[in-house]
Design a protein around this motif. Structure first.
Motif, mmCIF file in Angstrom:
data_model
loop_
_atom_site.group_PDB
_atom_site.id
_atom_site.type_symbol
_atom_site.label_atom_id
_atom_site.label_comp_id
_atom_site.label_asym_id
_atom_site.label_seq_id
_atom_site.Cartn_x
_atom_site.Cartn_y
_atom_site.Cartn_z
ATOM 1 N N VAL A 110 0.848 -1.185 0.000
ATOM 2 C CA VAL A 110 0.000 0.000 0.000
ATOM 3 C C VAL A 110 0.889 1.241 0.000
ATOM 4 N N GLU A 111 0.357 2.344 -0.499
ATOM 5 C CA GLU A 111 1.118 3.587 -0.538
ATOM 6 C C GLU A 111 1.379 4.106 0.866
ATOM 7 N N SER A 112 2.555 4.737 1.007
ATOM 8 C CA SER A 112 2.942 5.283 2.302
ATOM 9 C C SER A 112 3.723 6.570 2.059
ATOM 10 N N ASP A 113 4.497 6.996 3.058
ATOM 11 C CA ASP A 113 5.348 8.170 2.919
ATOM 12 C C ASP A 113 6.786 7.774 3.216
ATOM 13 N N TRP A 114 7.715 8.667 2.905
ATOM 14 C CA TRP A 114 9.133 8.328 3.031
ATOM 15 C C TRP A 114 9.540 8.067 4.484
ATOM 16 N N ASP A 115 9.068 8.864 5.408
ATOM 17 C CA ASP A 115 9.455 8.643 6.802
ATOM 18 C C ASP A 115 9.014 7.267 7.282
ATOM 19 N N THR A 116 7.789 6.909 6.975
ATOM 20 C CA THR A 116 7.284 5.609 7.418
ATOM 21 C C THR A 116 8.067 4.476 6.763
ATOM 22 N N ALA A 117 8.300 4.593 5.455
ATOM 23 C CA ALA A 117 9.014 3.539 4.739
ATOM 24 C C ALA A 117 10.447 3.403 5.236
ATOM 25 N N MET A 118 11.142 4.524 5.394
ATOM 26 C CA MET A 118 12.542 4.461 5.821
ATOM 27 C C MET A 118 12.661 3.996 7.266
ATOM 28 N N GLU A 119 11.745 4.415 8.109
ATOM 29 C CA GLU A 119 11.814 3.967 9.501
ATOM 30 C C GLU A 119 11.534 2.469 9.600
ATOM 31 N N ARG A 120 10.682 1.950 8.733
ATOM 32 C CA ARG A 120 10.457 0.507 8.729
ATOM 33 C C ARG A 120 11.740 -0.226 8.318
ATOM 34 N N ILE A 121 12.444 0.300 7.305
ATOM 35 C CA ILE A 121 13.713 -0.307 6.874
ATOM 36 C C ILE A 121 14.742 -0.216 7.987
ATOM 37 N N VAL A 122 14.873 0.962 8.586
ATOM 38 C CA VAL A 122 15.907 1.187 9.606
ATOM 39 C C VAL A 122 15.640 0.351 10.849
ATOM 40 N N SER A 123 14.392 0.259 11.277
ATOM 41 C CA SER A 123 14.115 -0.518 12.495
ATOM 42 C C SER A 123 14.442 -1.990 12.277
ATOM 43 N N ARG A 124 14.111 -2.529 11.128
ATOM 44 C CA ARG A 124 14.438 -3.935 10.861
ATOM 45 C C ARG A 124 15.941 -4.120 10.734
ATOM 46 N N SER A 125 16.606 -3.161 10.081
ATOM 47 C CA SER A 125 18.053 -3.248 9.909
ATOM 48 C C SER A 125 18.764 -3.204 11.254
ATOM 49 N N ARG A 126 18.370 -2.267 12.117
ATOM 50 C CA ARG A 126 19.003 -2.164 13.441
ATOM 51 C C ARG A 126 18.771 -3.425 14.265
ATOM 52 N N ALA A 127 17.558 -3.943 14.214
ATOM 53 C CA ALA A 127 17.255 -5.134 15.003
ATOM 54 C C ALA A 127 18.106 -6.317 14.569
ATOM 55 N N LEU A 128 18.252 -6.495 13.274
ATOM 56 C CA LEU A 128 19.058 -7.615 12.786
ATOM 57 C C LEU A 128 20.538 -7.425 13.106
ATOM 58 N N LEU A 129 21.027 -6.196 12.992
ATOM 59 C CA LEU A 129 22.430 -5.948 13.340
ATOM 60 C C LEU A 129 22.670 -6.229 14.820
ATOM 61 N N ASP A 130 21.732 -5.859 15.667
ATOM 62 C CA ASP A 130 21.883 -6.112 17.097
ATOM 63 C C ASP A 130 21.797 -7.601 17.420
ATOM 64 N N GLU A 131 20.874 -8.294 16.748
ATOM 65 C CA GLU A 131 20.630 -9.698 17.076
ATOM 66 C C GLU A 131 21.608 -10.651 16.391
ATOM 67 N N LYS A 132 21.926 -10.377 15.132
ATOM 68 C CA LYS A 132 22.674 -11.354 14.337
ATOM 69 C C LYS A 132 23.930 -10.805 13.695
ATOM 70 N N GLY A 133 24.119 -9.481 13.711
ATOM 71 C CA GLY A 133 25.338 -8.914 13.169
ATOM 72 C C GLY A 133 25.256 -8.627 11.678
ATOM 73 N N PRO A 134 26.361 -8.128 11.101
ATOM 74 C CA PRO A 134 26.342 -7.647 9.717
ATOM 75 C C PRO A 134 26.102 -8.728 8.670
ATOM 76 N N LEU A 135 26.369 -9.988 8.989
ATOM 77 C CA LEU A 135 26.170 -11.043 8.000
ATOM 78 C C LEU A 135 24.690 -11.323 7.737
ATOM 79 N N SER A 136 23.828 -10.672 8.490
ATOM 80 C CA SER A 136 22.387 -10.797 8.239
ATOM 81 C C SER A 136 21.930 -9.934 7.070
ATOM 82 N N HIS A 137 22.810 -9.016 6.615
ATOM 83 C CA HIS A 137 22.447 -8.033 5.602
ATOM 84 C C HIS A 137 23.101 -8.339 4.256
#
Length: 849
Positions: A110-137
């Motif tokens: 569904v359509e969204s805005d840039w802040d919502t889309a980027m924050e969704r990317i960043v929150s998932r990225s940060r969580a994976l880096l914290d939990e599993k490290g850079p090899l998760s990306h």
């Protein structure tokens, strides 16, 4: 005016060897727009093949309304091919463009805005880096972005996240080009130049259908052939392409046997003493290993393995061995086939044996398939280290750490960069859960598509797709980011022969679309990536800041950009690197002095075993003491892993058509090109069609051990035992998935890759074919190119057509088309564009029907 759909290469402007290629300006404008109404012409370069033609964008009322070739540009001298003329601007101006970010909610985008889309990317990225490290990306990018964007992505991935899992679809088209040059010469970078076409007296095209993949470059060849001292042409291709039709020798070998043929050609150079002993002694190493490897490959042995005439092997070798100036070009027929790097290195070996490198007319062009593939490799967005640095050299890693002001430990260098095929395997295994895809469409372009679709649909994967349109891949995404494209942003890119062009922004992007550079900078800021002193990792304000930083990264490296500025590129032509204080106007050819970048402290790689892919390693390499010499690299020939058998008796190969680029994202939205090649097809030889009771236009099912496709049949000039399908046709215009019919060529291809370049083997598979319906007319395959209906020619096991067996079977004569080719059956249109697409030298408004 000339119809540039039917007359693909336009009118001829003959010239002689060592003369300058004459200027011919090609132009097209939108229906109803006169040249006097164009408000601005904006400098750019074409991004619809790897040729890198200079182009101006016509702007009226804030929209792109046409294009013209840049007469002063050293690449194209004003010419443009059909894709550049029609798809460059029309492929951007379409109602299907993404204009707002999309996020997945309850399984639906569904359509969204840039802040919502980027924050969704960043929150998932940060969580994976914290939990599993850079090899998760992982990051999977393109050959379509600008240099500045690749460099930003490389820094974010390597110095921000610290992941080795970075690659691009350049892995599918150009990885072997880079690998072959690294193995032979110590570094990436094309030795030759397009100017070598003007100065050679022979050309060898190895698996390179230049007439369809680089149309403007083929115009240059055609103009030489129309001149008073035309070069001799040798073509290696299983199909009867336009190149083959102009060749003195055509070697239509069996797919998968390239290395055997190359061994035979190299052996003939040794056997006839067509070699430069002095050059070999002064500038190369390992010649005796090469001599021993090729010794068993007599012309008769080559003929038996490759299915070509032994005498043709001798003739081809004689042309190479006795011509004064030879230019060789290589592309996907070698790169996407078995033992790709070894076969491509063999081309380098032939030039080194004759000392034909770094001299006028003596070039090697290990071609690219995409316009900015060179930048992907240079910048390190493909996983390599930026600036052609060696990941096994600690000093090179430290150089980057100092440039980026980060701890060297974060930059991945403990193992080889992760190639694309392995990235998708890690997702399949569940160890990588974040993938960012930029400007590419693996749901159509990767091998074994049923498997790739399952991987993209994996519940554990968080998929970000950044593109112009809702591609097949984007339809699997968790977040889709609308990207600004060509003409809507500013940046530079480098073509096959190292020529750097500037592409200026001509119009605003639609809606909320952003440049890829802005998106990467935004992600880095939101993630809080910093340098050692706490300042932002990327503090650039725009593309020129990124280019300035890139110049410093290249200082002293083979791809030295330090003498290039935006201002230097404005108003004139492109500039070939290296361009620096020693070469202020750029460098036309590399290795003129016979000194190669193989020194252990400077080289981009320590090399590999071409058979197994095992690394040589720094200690062994230093013990070899290459000392600036080129290295003869070779390997024994081995048959392809999957060959025809009783259940799957045909060899299957894929390729391009002149009217399409990649997965039709742009060309499918240009009416002239879409009409010219509207549907997928399968090619079969006259003999095989007769044996199986198949006719032109019949609907057939082609099946491998991995999947199937259905398409109309074209009975064409292809060697017996081989089937061909174009790889462009996916499903974005059918709902995104093959629900109705399977037509993507890569439904059938195999998950296998070259051991060195890691390039997938897209041109070797075993398949079977069956008729599922009578045709209602001829196939809609183009009639102007290699896919034209079969013509009258003898077909026997000893002719240069390379037939495996069987007596000649020919078609009844058909009426001549507008291009002079015979059509079959009667009534097949001369081209499926219905006369659309008129343009000519320096004029010719386009008026679509």
């Amino acid at each position: 005016m000339v119809d540039r759909i039917a007359e693909i290469w336009g009118s001829r402007t003959p010239y002689a060897r060592e003369e300058r290629w004459p200027v011919r300006v090609d132009q097209v404008l939108a229906e109803g727009v006169q040249e006097s109404e164009v408000q601005r012409w904006v400098q750019s370069a074409c991004v619809l093949c790897s040729n890198g033609c200079g182009i101006d964008i016509a702007v009226k009322d804030g929209s792109m309304v046409g294009v013209r070739g840049r007469s002063m540009d050293i690449v194209n001298h004003g010419r443009l091919g059909p894709k550049g003329l029609f798809a460059s601007w029309q492929g951007m101006n379409h109602k299907d463009r993404l204009t707002k970010p999309l996020i997945r909610e309850n399984g639906v985008l569904v359509e969204s805005d840039w802040d919502t889309a980027m924050e969704r990317i960043v929150s998932r990225s940060r969580a994976l880096l914290d939990e599993k490290g850079p090899l998760s990306h992982g990051f999977y990018t393109s050959g379509q972005l600008f240099l500045e964007e690749y460099y930003a992505q490389a820094i974010v991935g390597k110095a921000g996240i610290g992941t080795p899992h970075m690659d691009g679809n350049t892995r599918l088209c150009t990885a072997t080009s880079a690998a072959a040059m690294k193995e032979s010469f110590g570094s990436d970078g094309q030795p030759g130049s397009y100017v070598d076409i003007d100065e050679c007296d022979a050309m060898f095209l190895f698996g390179h259908n230049m007439a369809e993949t680089q149309t403007v470059l083929w115009m240059r060849v055609l103009d030489r052939l129309a001149g008073p001292d035309k070069p001799r042409i040798v073509c290696v291709d299983p199909r009867d392409t336009e190149v083959a039709r102009h060749a003195e020798v055509h070697l239509p070998l069996r797919p998968g046997t390239n290395l055997a043929l190359m061994h035979g050609l190299v052996r003939e150079l040794f056997a006839n003493r067509w070699i430069d002993e002095d050059y070999i002694a002064a500038h190369t190493m390992n010649v005796e290993e090469l001599r021993a490897t090729v010794e068993p490959w007599t012309p008769e042995a080559v003929a038996e393995t490759c299915g070509v005439a032994a005498e043709d092997v001798r003739r081809a070798a004689e042309i190479f061995g006795t011509s004064d100036r030879v230019l060789s070009t290589v592309l996907q027929g070698f790169y996407q086939s078995s033992q790709a790097t070894a076969a491509s290195c063999a081309v380098n070996n032939m030039h080194l044996l004759r000392g034909m490198i770094g001299k006028p007319g003596c070039g090697i062009l290990q071609m690219n398939g995409q316009p900015t593939a060179q930048n992907n490799r240079e910048c390190g967005a493909d996983g390599d280290l930026s600036g052609f640095r060696n990941w096994e050299n600690p000093q090179h890693v430290q150089e980057l750490a100092d440039l980026w002001n980060v701890d060297a430990a974060i930059i991945p260098h403990w193992a080889p960069p992760t190639h694309a095929m392995q990235i998708f395997r890690y997702i399949e295994q569940g160890s990588m859960e974040f993938l960012w895809v930029s400007a590419t469409n693996p749901a159509v372009s990767m091998p074994e598509l049923p498997r790739i679709r399952d991987i993209l649909a994996s519940e554990s994967l968080f998929l970000v797709v950044q593109d112009l349109y809702l591609t097949e891949t984007a339809q699997y995404a968790d977040v889709v980011l609308p990207a600004a494209g060509w003409g809507e942003k500013t940046g530079t890119f480098t073509n096959v022969n190292r020529t750097v062009h500037l592409s200026e922004q001509a119009v605003d992007p639609p809606g909320e679309a952003r440049s890829d550079l802005d998106t990467f900078l935004d992600y880095s800021r939101r993630m809080g990536f910093t340098q050692l002193d706490g300042t932002p990792l990327l503090d650039w304000k725009g593309p020129e800041d990124a280019f300035t930083a890139w110049k410093e990264c290249t200082r002293g490296r083979p791809c030295d950009y330090t003498g290039i500025t935006y201002e230097k590129l404005r108003g004139g032509s492109g500039v070939p690197w290296p361009c620096n204080e020693d070469h202020p106007d750029g460098t036309v050819r590399l290795y003129r002095d016979g000194i190669f970048p193989t020194d252990p402290e400077y080289c981009e790689t320590y090399g590999h075993d071409l058979l197994t892919g095992g690394t040589v390693g720094p200690e062994t390499y230093k013990a070899m003491d290459p000392g600036g010499r080129a290295i003869f690299k070779t390997a024994p020939y081995h048959p392809a892993h999957e060959t025809p058998d009783e259940d799957y008796p045909f060899r299957y190969t894929t390729g391009r058509t002149v009217y399409r680029f990649h997965t039709r994202t742009k060309t499918g939205r240009a009416p002239q090109l879409n009409d010219a090649a509207p549907a997928a097809w399968v090619e079969i030889s006259v003999n095989d069609a007769s044996d199986l009771g198949l006719g032109e236009g019949d609907i057939v099912r082609v099946e491998s051990r991995r999947g199937h496709i259905t398409a109309a049949l074209r009975v064409g000039d292809i060697r017996d035992g081989t089937l061909f399908a174009p790889f462009h046709y996916g499903y974005w215009d059918q709902g995104g998935t093959p629900a109705q019919e399977h037509r993507a060529a890569n439904e059938l291809t195999i998950t296998e890759w070259d051991p060195v370049s890691k390039q997938p083997v897209l041109k070797n598979a075993a398949v079977r074919i069956e008729k599922i319906a009578d045709g209602t007319g001829p196939s809609l395959a183009p009639t102007t190119t290699a896919s034209r209906p079969a013509t009258h020619k003898p077909a026997d096991s000893t002719s240069q057509t390379g037939r495996d067996s069987g007596e000649s079977r020919v078609l009844p004569p058909g009426p001549r088309t507008a291009t002079g080719t015979r059509s079959w059956p009667s009534g097949l249109p001369p081209n499926t564009a219905n006369g659309r697409g008129q343009c000519g030298p320096g004029h010719g408004n386009h008026r679509p029907g």
